[in-house]
Design a protein around this motif. Structure first.
Motif, PDB file in Angstrom:
ATOM      1  N   GLU A 187      37.871  35.878  50.505  1.00 16.55           N
ATOM      2  CA  GLU A 187      38.042  35.903  49.058  1.00 16.55           C
ATOM      3  C   GLU A 187      37.268  37.056  48.423  1.00 16.55           C
ATOM      4  O   GLU A 187      37.753  37.707  47.492  1.00 16.55           O
ATOM      5  CB  GLU A 187      37.607  34.562  48.455  1.00 16.55           C
ATOM      6  CG  GLU A 187      38.499  33.397  48.865  1.00 16.55           C
ATOM      7  CD  GLU A 187      39.956  33.637  48.533  1.00 16.55           C
ATOM      8  OE1 GLU A 187      40.278  33.788  47.345  1.00 16.55           O
ATOM      9  OE2 GLU A 187      40.789  33.694  49.471  1.00 16.55           O
ATOM     10  N   THR A 188      36.080  37.325  48.930  1.00 22.60           N
ATOM     11  CA  THR A 188      35.311  38.481  48.452  1.00 22.60           C
ATOM     12  C   THR A 188      36.053  39.772  48.749  1.00 22.60           C
ATOM     13  O   THR A 188      36.116  40.685  47.917  1.00 22.60           O
ATOM     14  CB  THR A 188      33.925  38.502  49.112  1.00 22.60           C
ATOM     15  OG1 THR A 188      33.214  37.313  48.770  1.00 22.60           O
ATOM     16  CG2 THR A 188      33.118  39.711  48.665  1.00 22.60           C
ATOM     17  N   GLU A 191      39.131  40.167  46.432  1.00 25.60           N
ATOM     18  CA  GLU A 191      38.738  40.519  45.070  1.00 25.60           C
ATOM     19  C   GLU A 191      38.442  42.015  44.951  1.00 25.60           C
ATOM     20  O   GLU A 191      38.763  42.636  43.940  1.00 25.60           O
ATOM     21  CB  GLU A 191      37.509  39.705  44.652  1.00 25.60           C
ATOM     22  CG  GLU A 191      37.101  39.913  43.208  1.00 25.60           C
ATOM     23  CD  GLU A 191      35.958  39.014  42.787  1.00 25.60           C
ATOM     24  OE1 GLU A 191      35.577  39.071  41.602  1.00 25.60           O
ATOM     25  OE2 GLU A 191      35.436  38.258  43.633  1.00 25.60           O
ATOM     26  N   ALA A 192      37.864  42.598  46.001  1.00 22.39           N
ATOM     27  CA  ALA A 192      37.465  44.008  45.950  1.00 22.39           C
ATOM     28  C   ALA A 192      38.565  44.963  46.389  1.00 22.39           C
ATOM     29  O   ALA A 192      38.582  46.125  45.953  1.00 22.39           O
ATOM     30  CB  ALA A 192      36.231  44.219  46.825  1.00 22.39           C
ATOM     31  N   HIS A 194      42.202  44.143  46.851  1.00 18.58           N
ATOM     32  CA  HIS A 194      43.601  43.875  46.472  1.00 18.58           C
ATOM     33  C   HIS A 194      43.907  44.740  45.257  1.00 18.58           C
ATOM     34  O   HIS A 194      43.599  44.389  44.112  1.00 18.58           O
ATOM     35  CB  HIS A 194      43.800  42.397  46.150  1.00 18.58           C
ATOM     36  CG  HIS A 194      45.189  42.052  45.702  1.00 18.58           C
ATOM     37  ND1 HIS A 194      46.300  42.277  46.479  1.00 18.58           N
ATOM     38  CD2 HIS A 194      45.641  41.511  44.529  1.00 18.58           C
ATOM     39  CE1 HIS A 194      47.388  41.875  45.820  1.00 18.58           C
ATOM     40  NE2 HIS A 194      47.017  41.414  44.632  1.00 18.58           N
TER      41      HIS A 194
END
Length: 259
Positions: A187-188, A191-192, A194
């Motif tokens: 998920e991190t 977030e960075a 995508h």
């Protein structure tokens, strides 16, 4: 959704593979450069998906990159440096069986990189990919998803099946208990990284056959629908009687059928 039976899967895969072959002809004709990044959890099915894509493509045009652990020298390079030489030239297709995103996944979760290195990667990856796509390379990033219960079944199968035991490494065994940590790391990463120029696509691989079909359909739909006619070569009949093999210096070994 029920698991897809092999017969149904193969019937649905064949037309997709014909489209892949047409896509490869298009890429060769127009000089397109295509990169497909395959990431995901252990046992998700990256190898099977790659195999379904490449099965009927020319290996001189379409190649798979699965890099081992960095050498001592490579470990001192700029992190992205060793991946650059594997990027495609005109008309080539490259599939990364894991990629530079190792740093955002296994290296982060298993402590193989520092927090500073991880943060720098997340900052630099979109810039690196902007450079790739600005130069005209078509970049597709896929993350293969699988529930932990399904993952455990596949781990057990690998542990019990001698022909699959090579797929089970000590790192895999350590990582089994870090499922939630991998979720957080993913998920991190999303977030960075995508981005509009290099988006991620997540594919459900709890049923690997359905997952492969879904991924291939998505990949084809993202590429230009350009057909390049397949020129028929023709096979004119040979003149005279057909020859049988003749041996002088050496002869074939004795035929065997296993056992």
């Amino acid at each position: 959704m029920k698991p897809l039976k092999r017969k149904d899967y193969e019937a649905r895969l064949k037309p997709l593979q014909l489209e892949l072959a047409a896509m490869a002809r298009w890429a060769s004709h127009c000089g397109a450069r295509i990169v497909v990044v395959m990431e995901g959890r252990d046992t998700a099915g990256k190898g099977g998906a790659i195999g379904a894509i490449t099965e009927h493509l020319n290996p001189r045009q379409c190649r798979v990159v699965a890099l081992p652990k960095p050498s001592e020298r490579e470990a001192t390079q700029w992190y992205f440096q060793r991946y650059i030489s594997h990027l495609p030239a005109a008309g080539e297709i490259v599939l990364f069986d894991r990629s530079w995103y190792n740093r955002a996944g296994v290296e982060k979760v298993m402590g193989y990189c520092s927090d500073e290195q991880h943060a720098r990667f997340l900052q630099q990856a979109p810039v690196f990919e902007r450079g790739i796509t600005d130069d005209g390379i078509l970049l597709f990033k896929y993350w293969l998803c699988v529930d932990q219960a399904q993952q455990e079944e596949r781990f057990a199968e690998r542990a019990e099946e001698p022909l699959k035991s090579w797929k089970l490494s000590p790192i895999d065994l350590k990582a089994r208990e870090r499922y939630a940590d991998y979720t957080a790391a993913r998920e991190t990463m999303l977030e960075a990284t995508h981005t509009k120029h290099a988006p991620w696509t997540l594919v459900d691989f709890n049923d690997q056959r359905t997952g492969r079909l879904t991924l291939i359909r998505d990949l084809l739909d993202r590429l230009p629908d350009t057909q390049v006619p397949l020129e028929p070569l023709g096979l004119p009949p040979l003149k005279g009687k057909l020859h049988k093999e003749r041996y002088g210096v050496l002869k074939p070994i004795k035929p065997q059928r296993g056992g």
